[in-house]
Motif scaffolding. Structure first.
Motif, PDB file in Angstrom:
ATOM      1  N   VAL A 189       2.075 -13.611  13.275  1.00 47.38           N
ATOM      2  CA  VAL A 189       1.980 -15.059  13.071  1.00 47.38           C
ATOM      3  C   VAL A 189       2.940 -15.536  11.984  1.00 47.38           C
ATOM      4  N   LEU A 190       3.045 -14.771  10.894  1.00 41.58           N
ATOM      5  CA  LEU A 190       3.861 -15.180   9.759  1.00 41.58           C
ATOM      6  C   LEU A 190       5.267 -14.591   9.872  1.00 41.58           C
ATOM      7  N   PRO A 191       6.238 -15.174   9.153  1.00 45.53           N
ATOM      8  CA  PRO A 191       7.640 -14.702   9.285  1.00 45.53           C
ATOM      9  C   PRO A 191       7.928 -13.476   8.436  1.00 45.53           C
ATOM     10  N   PHE A 192       7.180 -12.387   8.658  1.00 51.73           N
ATOM     11  CA  PHE A 192       7.409 -11.138   7.932  1.00 51.73           C
ATOM     12  C   PHE A 192       8.065 -10.134   8.886  1.00 51.73           C
ATOM     13  N   GLN A 193       9.360 -10.281   9.082  1.00 49.93           N
ATOM     14  CA  GLN A 193      10.053  -9.420  10.030  1.00 49.93           C
ATOM     15  C   GLN A 193      10.965  -8.409   9.349  1.00 49.93           C
ATOM     16  N   ASP A 194      11.249  -8.589   8.067  1.00 49.03           N
ATOM     17  CA  ASP A 194      12.171  -7.711   7.361  1.00 49.03           C
ATOM     18  C   ASP A 194      11.425  -6.530   6.758  1.00 49.03           C
ATOM     19  N   VAL A 195      12.057  -5.368   6.792  1.00 48.35           N
ATOM     20  CA  VAL A 195      11.489  -4.166   6.178  1.00 48.35           C
ATOM     21  C   VAL A 195      11.815  -4.200   4.689  1.00 48.35           C
ATOM     22  N   THR A 196      10.848  -4.569   3.872  1.00 44.60           N
ATOM     23  CA  THR A 196      11.052  -4.652   2.434  1.00 44.60           C
ATOM     24  C   THR A 196      10.963  -3.254   1.817  1.00 44.60           C
ATOM     25  N   PRO A 197      11.447  -3.100   0.574  1.00 39.80           N
ATOM     26  CA  PRO A 197      11.299  -1.798  -0.096  1.00 39.80           C
ATOM     27  C   PRO A 197       9.860  -1.308  -0.171  1.00 39.80           C
ATOM     28  N   GLU A 198       8.894  -2.222  -0.353  1.00 42.49           N
ATOM     29  CA  GLU A 198       7.489  -1.817  -0.399  1.00 42.49           C
ATOM     30  C   GLU A 198       7.050  -1.226   0.944  1.00 42.49           C
ATOM     31  N   ILE A 199       7.554  -1.782   2.032  1.00 41.76           N
ATOM     32  CA  ILE A 199       7.227  -1.246   3.361  1.00 41.76           C
ATOM     33  C   ILE A 199       7.958   0.070   3.591  1.00 41.76           C
ATOM     34  N   ALA A 200       9.243   0.086   3.275  1.00 43.65           N
ATOM     35  CA  ALA A 200      10.045   1.287   3.534  1.00 43.65           C
ATOM     36  C   ALA A 200       9.530   2.498   2.770  1.00 43.65           C
ATOM     37  N   SER A 201       8.990   2.273   1.568  1.00 36.72           N
ATOM     38  CA  SER A 201       8.531   3.406   0.752  1.00 36.72           C
ATOM     39  C   SER A 201       7.323   4.108   1.354  1.00 36.72           C
ATOM     40  N   ARG A 202       6.668   3.479   2.335  1.00 39.39           N
ATOM     41  CA  ARG A 202       5.474   4.078   2.949  1.00 39.39           C
ATOM     42  C   ARG A 202       5.712   4.513   4.388  1.00 39.39           C
ATOM     43  N   THR A 203       6.974   4.554   4.787  1.00 41.95           N
ATOM     44  CA  THR A 203       7.289   4.971   6.150  1.00 41.95           C
ATOM     45  C   THR A 203       7.758   6.420   6.223  1.00 41.95           C
ATOM     46  N   ARG A 204       7.961   7.067   5.075  1.00 43.22           N
ATOM     47  CA  ARG A 204       8.439   8.444   5.076  1.00 43.22           C
ATOM     48  C   ARG A 204       7.635   9.285   4.091  1.00 43.22           C
ATOM     49  N   PRO A 205       6.366   9.531   4.371  1.00 42.88           N
ATOM     50  CA  PRO A 205       5.557  10.350   3.458  1.00 42.88           C
ATOM     51  C   PRO A 205       5.976  11.811   3.514  1.00 42.88           C
ATOM     52  N   THR A 206       5.693  12.532   2.446  1.00 40.61           N
ATOM     53  CA  THR A 206       5.990  13.957   2.376  1.00 40.61           C
ATOM     54  C   THR A 206       4.746  14.697   1.886  1.00 40.61           C
ATOM     55  N   THR A 207       4.873  16.012   1.769  1.00 40.39           N
ATOM     56  CA  THR A 207       3.757  16.803   1.242  1.00 40.39           C
ATOM     57  C   THR A 207       3.461  16.444  -0.205  1.00 40.39           C
ATOM     58  N   LEU A 208       4.403  15.831  -0.891  1.00 46.98           N
ATOM     59  CA  LEU A 208       4.125  15.363  -2.252  1.00 46.98           C
ATOM     60  C   LEU A 208       3.037  14.284  -2.227  1.00 46.98           C
ATOM     61  N   ASP A 209       3.066  13.420  -1.206  1.00 44.64           N
ATOM     62  CA  ASP A 209       2.012  12.412  -1.066  1.00 44.64           C
ATOM     63  C   ASP A 209       0.659  13.070  -0.804  1.00 44.64           C
ATOM     64  N   LEU A 210       0.663  14.167  -0.050  1.00 47.97           N
ATOM     65  CA  LEU A 210      -0.584  14.902   0.178  1.00 47.97           C
ATOM     66  C   LEU A 210      -1.105  15.469  -1.136  1.00 47.97           C
ATOM     67  N   GLY A 211      -0.200  15.978  -1.972  1.00 45.00           N
ATOM     68  CA  GLY A 211      -0.618  16.474  -3.282  1.00 45.00           C
ATOM     69  C   GLY A 211      -1.230  15.377  -4.133  1.00 45.00           C
ATOM     70  N   ILE A 212      -0.634  14.181  -4.093  1.00 46.98           N
ATOM     71  CA  ILE A 212      -1.196  13.052  -4.833  1.00 46.98           C
ATOM     72  C   ILE A 212      -2.610  12.755  -4.349  1.00 46.98           C
ATOM     73  N   ALA A 213      -2.799  12.778  -3.024  1.00 42.62           N
ATOM     74  CA  ALA A 213      -4.121  12.496  -2.460  1.00 42.62           C
ATOM     75  C   ALA A 213      -5.139  13.544  -2.897  1.00 42.62           C
ATOM     76  N   VAL A 214      -4.744  14.822  -2.912  1.00 41.92           N
ATOM     77  CA  VAL A 214      -5.667  15.880  -3.331  1.00 41.92           C
ATOM     78  C   VAL A 214      -6.112  15.663  -4.770  1.00 41.92           C
ATOM     79  N   PHE A 215      -5.165  15.425  -5.658  1.00 39.90           N
ATOM     80  CA  PHE A 215      -5.513  15.245  -7.062  1.00 39.90           C
ATOM     81  C   PHE A 215      -6.298  13.954  -7.276  1.00 39.90           C
ATOM     82  N   SER A 216      -5.965  12.906  -6.507  1.00 38.98           N
ATOM     83  CA  SER A 216      -6.701  11.650  -6.636  1.00 38.98           C
ATOM     84  C   SER A 216      -8.139  11.800  -6.158  1.00 38.98           C
ATOM     85  N   GLY A 217      -8.318  12.493  -5.026  1.00 39.66           N
ATOM     86  CA  GLY A 217      -9.676  12.733  -4.537  1.00 39.66           C
ATOM     87  C   GLY A 217     -10.474  13.582  -5.502  1.00 39.66           C
TER      88      GLY A 217
END
Length: 561
Positions: free
Chosen positions: A138-166
């Motif tokens: 509905v809204l004009p959000f068609q551009d891939v912003t840095p905030e969006i791009a940073s969450r499109t390529r997760p790695t095992t480092l993100d899994l490590g963050i989740a383990v320690f956060s949990g």
């Protein structure tokens, strides 16, 4: 109220203790030591179960409203590239409670609580993704912003963050020290459960299916990491012992649950769900899920490390080029292939970079990157000799003749200089994808002023614009201070929300005949949108109308042969 328990006082949804297999009747010294460090007494464990289960199954209307509001906040923050707004969505999101409840259920062996929390997580995640997709559509959000791009390529480092956060969330939960409750917001930020779902909704709303896998993997990594580490913490303090199992049966028998959890509680087919009786089997189930998620995350990490090596090697080569003293790297483009990479440098230089030097740069980058790298140079010559050669074409016409006894009036000078500027624009050395549109010439009582306008997908770096200024100034025999440049950014953009924006685009089209405005909308509104630009002054031949998603594309007509 839930159904009455069986006659043997065991709830059908709660796994029977298996002391022969797991030793669930006797605590261990490790558990006693862990409870002591966390300020948790053995008789506090049943109360800990009840408190955690209550928080995890509080899924009445307020829970869903807050969850959807957090998803809306995250989506807006992602689309606007506002980090603070995204962090606010993380703080509001209530999913951490059900996740810790799922960890507790798997640690205890409570199939009923596991089903209640798992369905809450699944339905909640799907609801946030659906809401985000609708908002993006509905809204004009068609551009891939840095905030969006940073969450499109997760790695095992993100899994490590989740383990320690949990693990942090579980430690805060099992600790009886009240001062640790203030750490929960920090845990929520670290886990970041909602933003990946917002990015998944963005991918669906814009039909960018290539962006969908990454955020879903990131959410899966967060889910698996939190559940595994939380389950480990609960097992460490002995939450799988008989006294907690008895408290779980009493809680299910005596507690009336609201919302989704209550519906599951009242469903005979769902309330009888069981999980593995073996504690190790339950741990293995979570580990298997993480293993499935880890494979693509590991592949992504390897790609990330490769990109880092290549980028570091390219930076070292760029520094070496700069060290020549007669060259400046304006930009660089890196393209990663399968086992090899391609690098293109845009360089402003007063001396041509030959093949031998290019080969040396290629070997330097290949050595640092650990893979074959092909290097290409796009060179903008900035030597005085080259600029003089451009200027020589116009020196005769600019030189006064013997018949001139007085300076031309401003109108005559403006006409003659304007024609020369048109010729100069065709000889400017511009990077690929950059097109000259025209120039504004002002001649009067003050100094002559020329402003060159070019079109590009993004504005040139200041160093490149300075080279364009020097070229034009030398060709026109004007001081560099009398020449300026301005850019027109071409490409797709949302339809202007007000008449000022429409008039601005229409004015550009009227000013530069090579510009084209392509307006898109549904079949019923596309002609009306085109009329808005025509009424604002855009030439009819420069405004095209096509059916499609609402938007405007500014482009440059191809040069005529």
């Amino acid at each position: 109220m839930p159904d009455a328990p069986p006659a043997d006082d065991r709830h059908p949804a709660l796994d029977s203790p298996a002391p022969e297999a797991d030793g669930t009747n006797d605590g261990t010294r490790i558990e006693e030591a862990a409870r002591e460090k966390f300020g948790l007494r053995r008789w506090d464990c049943p109360a800990l179960y009840r408190d955690t289960a209550d928080a995890a199954t509080d899924t009445d209307l307020p829970f869903w409203l807050v969850l959807l509001l957090s998803g809306a906040i995250a989506t807006l923050g992602l689309g606007l590239n506002q980090t603070a707004v995204v962090i606010g969505a993380m703080l509001v999101a209530p999913l951490l409670g059900p996740l810790l409840g799922l960890s507790l259920a798997l640690a205890v062996g409570d199939g009923r609580l596991a089903l209640q929390t798992a369905l809450t997580i699944i339905i909640g995640a799907a609801s946030v993704v659906a809401l985000a997709a609708v908002l993006v559509f509905v809204l004009p959000f068609q551009d891939v912003t840095p905030e969006i791009a940073s969450r499109t390529r997760p790695t095992t480092l993100d899994l490590g963050i989740a383990v320690f956060s949990g693990l942090a969330g579980a430690v805060v939960t099992v600790s009886r020290e009240k001062r640790l409750s203030a750490s929960i917001p920090g845990v929520a930020i670290a886990v970041a459960l909602i933003p990946p779902l917002g990015v998944a909704g963005f991918a669906i709303g814009t039909q960018r299916w290539d962006l969908l896998e990454g955020p879903l993997l990131l959410f899966g990594a967060n889910l698996g990491g939190i559940v595994l580490s939380g389950m480990g913490a609960f097992l460490l303090v002995g939450m799988h012992r008989d006294d907690v199992l008895a408290a779980a049966r009493d809680w299910h028998r005596n507690t009336s649950l609201p919302g989704l959890a209550g519906r599951i509680d009242r469903s005979p087919s769902l309330s009888s769900v069981r999980v593995f009786e073996s504690t190790w089997a339950r741990v293995g189930l979570v580990v298997a899920f993480i293993a499935v998620v880890s494979f693509p995350l590991t592949t992504s990490l390897m790609q990330f490390l490769r990109e880092t090596r290549v980028e570091r090697a390219v930076s070292a080569a760029a520094a070496q080029i700069q060290a020549r003293g007669d060259a400046s790297v304006l930009s660089r483009d890196v393209t990663l292939g399968v086992g090899t990479s391609d690098v293109r440098f845009r360089v402003a230089t007063t001396g041509w970079i030959d093949e031998d030097e290019r080969g040396g740069v290629e070997r330097l980058i290949s050595s640092g990157a650990g893979e074959p790298v092909t290097v290409r140079f796009e060179q903008l010559l900035a030597s005085d000799g080259d600029l003089d050669a451009i200027a020589s074409r116009f020196s005769t016409s600019l030189a006064p003749t013997e018949s001139v006894v007085a300076p031309d009036p401003p109108s005559v000078t403006l006409q003659r200089l304007g024609g020369q500027v048109t010729d100069v624009l065709g000889d400017l050395a511009l990077p690929d994808g950059v097109r000259p549109l025209g120039a504004d010439v002002s001649v009067g009582a003050g100094p002559t002023r020329v402003v060159v306008t070019y079109a590009a997908a993004r504005r040139l770096p200041p160093e490149a614009e300075a080279i364009v200024v020097r070229q034009a100034a030398a060709a026109l025999e004007l001081p560099p201070a009398s020449v300026g440049v301005q850019s027109v950014v071409v490409g797709a953009r949302p339809v202007p929300a007000d008449s000022v924006g429409v008039m601005g685009l229409a004015g550009l089209a009227a000013r530069f005949p090579s510009l084209r405005l392509t307006v898109t909308a549904d079949s019923a509104g596309v002609e009306g949108l085109r009329r808005r630009f025509l009424q604002a002054g855009a030439p009819a031949r420069q405004v095209l109308a096509r059916p499609g998603a609402p938007g405007v594309r500014l482009s440059v007509a191809p040069p005529q042969s």
